[in-house]
Write a protein that holds these residues in place. Structure first.
Motif, mmCIF file in Angstrom:
data_model
loop_
_atom_site.group_PDB
_atom_site.id
_atom_site.type_symbol
_atom_site.label_atom_id
_atom_site.label_comp_id
_atom_site.label_asym_id
_atom_site.label_seq_id
_atom_site.Cartn_x
_atom_site.Cartn_y
_atom_site.Cartn_z
ATOM 1 N N PRO A 8 10.735 -11.134 -27.556
ATOM 2 C CA PRO A 8 10.406 -10.251 -28.773
ATOM 3 C C PRO A 8 11.559 -10.125 -29.665
ATOM 4 O O PRO A 8 11.412 -9.958 -30.725
ATOM 5 C CB PRO A 8 9.524 -9.225 -28.171
ATOM 6 N N TYR A 9 12.608 -9.722 -28.991
ATOM 7 C CA TYR A 9 13.835 -9.359 -29.993
ATOM 8 C C TYR A 9 14.419 -10.441 -30.614
ATOM 9 O O TYR A 9 14.902 -10.377 -31.818
ATOM 10 C CB TYR A 9 14.965 -8.682 -29.121
ATOM 11 N N ASP A 47 11.697 -10.953 -33.598
ATOM 12 C CA ASP A 47 12.399 -9.649 -34.698
ATOM 13 C C ASP A 47 13.340 -10.119 -35.528
ATOM 14 O O ASP A 47 13.486 -9.667 -36.673
ATOM 15 C CB ASP A 47 12.380 -8.267 -33.859
ATOM 16 N N ARG A 48 14.461 -10.637 -34.785
ATOM 17 C CA ARG A 48 15.787 -10.862 -35.389
ATOM 18 C C ARG A 48 15.305 -12.053 -36.640
ATOM 19 O O ARG A 48 15.695 -12.085 -37.741
ATOM 20 C CB ARG A 48 16.527 -11.500 -34.615
ATOM 21 N N LYS A 108 12.385 -12.661 -38.006
ATOM 22 C CA LYS A 108 11.531 -12.123 -39.054
ATOM 23 C C LYS A 108 12.067 -10.984 -40.098
ATOM 24 O O LYS A 108 11.906 -11.048 -41.095
ATOM 25 C CB LYS A 108 10.142 -11.453 -38.488
ATOM 26 N N ASN A 109 13.160 -10.155 -39.245
ATOM 27 C CA ASN A 109 13.881 -9.298 -40.053
ATOM 28 C C ASN A 109 14.796 -9.984 -41.015
ATOM 29 O O ASN A 109 15.026 -9.546 -42.162
ATOM 30 C CB ASN A 109 14.512 -8.369 -39.197
ATOM 31 N N TYR A 145 18.383 -5.133 -39.446
ATOM 32 C CA TYR A 145 17.245 -4.356 -38.637
ATOM 33 C C TYR A 145 16.317 -3.525 -39.305
ATOM 34 O O TYR A 145 16.746 -2.714 -40.047
ATOM 35 C CB TYR A 145 18.103 -3.464 -37.428
ATOM 36 N N LEU A 146 15.102 -3.516 -38.953
ATOM 37 C CA LEU A 146 13.785 -2.709 -39.401
ATOM 38 C C LEU A 146 13.959 -2.553 -41.145
ATOM 39 O O LEU A 146 14.012 -1.378 -41.544
ATOM 40 C CB LEU A 146 13.654 -1.472 -38.921
#
Length: 504
Positions: free
Chosen positions: A431-432, A435-436, A438-439, A478-479
């Motif tokens: 998952p991380y 996320d990397r 997509k972010n 990040y986010l």
């Protein structure tokens, strides 16, 4: 008459509905031979009831469905299942990339009777004719079906001479759905048509769903035929732009140049898909002519900046990191925008290698942007395709990946996103890592609003770029919620889950 055919195009996009060339092609193959109707899920408010209204008449014997991976499965699977339950005597025929690549799970569902495996220009009318006359259909090429609990896959037919195929029945489609509904505004023009000028691709990329269907074969229409077809659309429906949805439009420089010479001064902008190592061999004069003739952007599978992975992908043996960079710079001189797609998250020996390669490709994308800021970037997460026998497919299956065993399992959100190359369901991607990816994508598209975002005002571009600037420059991805909020309301850059876009 009780042998009519219903040609169904399931919904494939939330907006930007394109001319349904797949069912138009089948319609052309049976025009004046069998009676048929079109149902396009993209333009129907109540698609199911529209289908039932036809089938309740008792005049229809066949339901033919074109099925691309992803969004089209939402209607193709449940509708076919319900038709089998309510109208058990109707033969259900599927065609398209999904059933051709996932034929076993389709035929074992109990509600798909036949699969057209590749072009249906001859296979489809031959199948209908055989069923009507109760003749043997086992010798029809490009066909997959079940017989006595055994799946029969007939040999592939040679690719047909495209100029000799019957013209697409645009006027007949217009009786069901106004052609104007398919001619939407894009960055190319106010009335953009979708068109196929060829079938197949002569290359064998190990991650591509086209390869098992066409087996490294390609056949294109002549430049003159393409020109004649587009002039028909211009004269009758006032198109001013065209998207060539070929798997590889630019195989032949000679054809591309001839087409550019013909279309020049017709005020039609165009976009197509090609290979970097193919078009990089084009002469400067050819590229200049293409630009003058309306070529605004070309979609390329850049895939990765890692030369060893490019080799693993079977990218023809000639595409390289250095070439990807230099070609982006070269196209800038001709004002043709390269649209580079990247496939991140291929399998590796351990988790750290996978993540490091993702970060390397992120840095490579930044390098491309520094050379040609106009380059558009599309990021996919690697999703395996059943190219049996390839080293890459064997590697992913050895790692524990497997496809759903039931057709209806493909309706889950996870598997739909898998088909759109956004959620891979592969055991080596964590998952991380997703996320990397997509972010970074969010920050990248915020800092570089592209020509495809034609609805953005100058003020909106400045605002999004302002909020993305510090993140992009500091590499802090990040986010990025503030950018996502702006994108939700303003930014409509080309993304598979937004437009139903699927490309190989």
């Amino acid at each position: 008459m009780k042998n009519k055919i219903l040609l169904f195009n399931p919904v494939s996009a939330k907006w930007k509905h394109r001319i349904p060339n797949s069912i138009l092609q089948i319609g052309a193959s049976i025009h004046n031979k069998f009676e048929y109707v079109f149902v396009d899920g993209n333009l129907e408010k109540d698609c199911w009831n529209k289908i039932v209204s036809y089938l309740n008449s008792g005049e229809y014997k066949y339901l033919a469905v074109t099925v691309m991976p992803g969004m089209q499965l939402r209607q193709a699977i449940p509708f076919s299942k319900r038709v089998r339950e309510l109208f058990p005597n109707i033969k259900i025929i599927w065609g398209g990339y999904f059933p051709s690549n996932q034929y076993k799970v389709c035929l074992e569902s109990g509600f798909v009777d036949f699969i057209i495996n590749g072009p249906g220009d001859e296979a489809f009318p031959q199948l209908i004719d055989a069923l009507e006359k109760n003749n043997d259909y086992s010798q029809i090429l490009n066909l997959i079906f079940r017989k006595e609990n055994q799946i029969i896959k007939t040999p592939k037919a040679d690719l047909f001479e495209q100029d000799k195929l019957p013209a697409l029945p645009y006027e007949y489609l217009n009786k069901f759905y106004p052609i104007e509904k398919y001619l939407g505004k894009t960055f190319l023009g106010k009335r953009t048509a979708a068109y196929h000028s060829s079938v197949g691709c002569p290359f064998t990329c190990s991650f591509c769903a086209v390869v098992p269907i066409y087996e490294a074969r390609w056949k294109g229409k002549s430049a003159k035929k393409i020109y004649q077809d587009l002039m028909h659309l211009k004269e009758n429906y006032s198109i001013d732009a065209v998207e060539f949805h070929d798997n590889n439009f630019f195989v032949s420089e000679k054809r591309t140049v001839e087409f550019s010479e013909l279309i020049n001064n017709q005020n039609i902008n165009w976009w197509g898909e090609g290979r970097i190592d193919t078009i990089d061999k084009y002469k400067d004069d050819s590229l200049q002519l293409m630009q003058q003739a309306g070529c605004k952007m070309i979609f390329f599978g850049a895939e990765t900046g890692n030369d060893s992975i490019l080799k693993q992908m079977d990218k023809g043996g000639t595409q390289s990191r250095a070439q990807i960079i230099s070609f982006a710079a070269r196209l800038r001189k001709f004002k043709i925008i390269p649209e580079y797609s990247f496939v991140l998250g291929l399998p590796a020996d351990d988790e750290k290698k996978v993540f490091n390669q993702i970060n390397d490709d992120i840095d490579f994308i930044r390098e491309i942007k520094s050379v040609n800021p106009d380059t558009e970037i599309i990021i996919y997460v690697y999703s395996p395709v059943p190219t049996e026998g390839s080293d890459l497919y064997e590697q992913v299956t050895d790692a524990g990946f497997k496809f759903p065993e039931k057709l209806e399992d493909w309706l889950s959100p996870d598997w739909e996103n898998f088909d759109l190359r956004k959620n891979p369901l592969t055991p080596w991607l964590k998952p991380y890592m997703i996320d990397r990816i997509k972010n970074f994508e969010t920050v990248l598209n915020g800092y570089f609003p592209t020509i495809s975002d034609y609805k953005l005002t100058s003020f909106q571009r400045k605002v999004i770029r302002f909020f993305s600037s510090w993140r992009y420059k500091s590499k802090f991805y990040y986010l990025p919620y503030e950018i996502k909020v702006l994108q939700r309301f303003w930014l409509k850059y080309r993304q598979p889950e937004i437009e139903g876009f699927y490309s190989e």
